[in-house]
Enzyme design. Sequence first.
Site, PDB file in Angstrom:
ATOM      1  CB  CYS A  27       4.573   5.221   0.616  1.00 15.93           C
ATOM      2  SG  CYS A  27       6.507   4.700   0.781  1.00 15.93           S
ATOM      3  CB  VAL A  28       6.504   9.377  -1.315  1.00 13.67           C
ATOM      4  CG1 VAL A  28       7.715  10.620  -2.143  1.00 13.67           C
ATOM      5  CG2 VAL A  28       5.563  10.619  -0.897  1.00 13.67           C
TER       6      VAL A  28
END
EC number: 2.7.1.211
Length: 466
Positions: A27-28
């Site tokens: 993810c981020v």
Amino acid sequence: MSVNRQAAEQIVKAVGGKENIVAATHCVTRLRFALADEEKVDKEALESIDLVKGFFSTNGQFQVVIGQGTVDKVYNEMVELTGIGRASKQEIKDAAAEKLNPLQRAIKTLADIFIPILPAIVTAGLLMGINNVLTGPGIFFEKKALVDVYTGWKDFASIINLIANTAFVFLPGLIGWSAVTRFGGNPLLGIVLGLMLVHPDLLNAWGYGSAKEIPKWDLFGLEVQKVGYQGQVLPVLLASFVLAKIEIFLKKRIPDALQLLLVAPIALLVTGFVSFIAIGPITFAIGNVITDGVVGIFEAAPIIGGLLYGALYAPLVITGMHHTFLAVDLQLIGSTGGTFLWPMLALSNIAQGTAALAMMFVLKDEKLKGLSATSAVSAYLGITEPAMFGVNLRFRYAFISAVIGSAIAGMFITLNGVKATSIGVGGLPGFLSIFPDKWAPFFIGMVIVLIVPFVLTLLFGKLRNK
């Protein structure tokens, strides 16, 4: 060898080798693994890797915190190194879900539904906070709002309020989109279903209690109330499940050439009738019982309620169960106009950030000192994962100190009736979502979580290092 390549090799080895990795994505800020056996993870080896800021296991996923901008580079190196295929977040969730018990799966389902709509809700909360500043009496002038003194700002505030309220007025549309997607149906039908439940032709749910007469449909002798479900969570959740299952059922049995003409109309028509006849009235009543129960507990024993929720929120984050309270917050906002739970969430996040900040003065390792500082800033802005999993849980006394501070602050603000008009940024900017007349006790609560966890962490740290 590049730093990212080296980190990828070390991480793969630390999580048990490529044969232990079922699937991986990112993810981020984090690498997300579905592992065959988490017992094979070498946690000491992970902690020694320079780029790793923390790690934790939740909902069947083992997640390694790397940081924004770097995580994708490490992931690319890892894919090239191991030869594992690039997996989507849904594939990781599906692989991890096989290890979950029924309660964990239910919590995961709620998380999958509400997390995608959080950006819209948090944005709405921030904008409502700006509106509160402009229209709240007594903030800048005694007994008057800013827009009362500077009337030119009134329409400006009105537009902000309209933009902010949109996400809450049409909340069932957002939930319908996300829920139907989660249950395997067409998200566009989910949007239509959600908006159908708040159609202007229906009696607004917020006016239900004061209505002199409830409009009704007469379905061949069966009377059905023409009531909307503004601000309600349960009706659209259950209706979305029914819609998705009907759609899936029909797609398996109707020829492809006829699906466009038959599937969506039949699915929406059946779900619509079932929603207004049964799902809506039943879940509306259940939602009110839940709301009355939660409110009743905190009204009967505000000290205990605030103390327990303030103390338990951070541990709930570890298990993932905190996602269930997002639905409760939204239900409280829709039914009562405000939530007393979310302010404690904001203070809990600040408390975790403060404990992490204190660890910067306790620790001697330069890497951990840097991680403590950056993760504290992240927590103060509402993202607590680096602080909790990277620092505080690693040194348990820091986590305990944060929990103690959060519990004291939770008890204080609950006793003073602090409520939020909406869900906003769960950190220092959180005051914008608080009713302006309750800013003073909320700020005192913020002072508590800025001082108590800091002092306790320093004291426990010194005692431990003696």
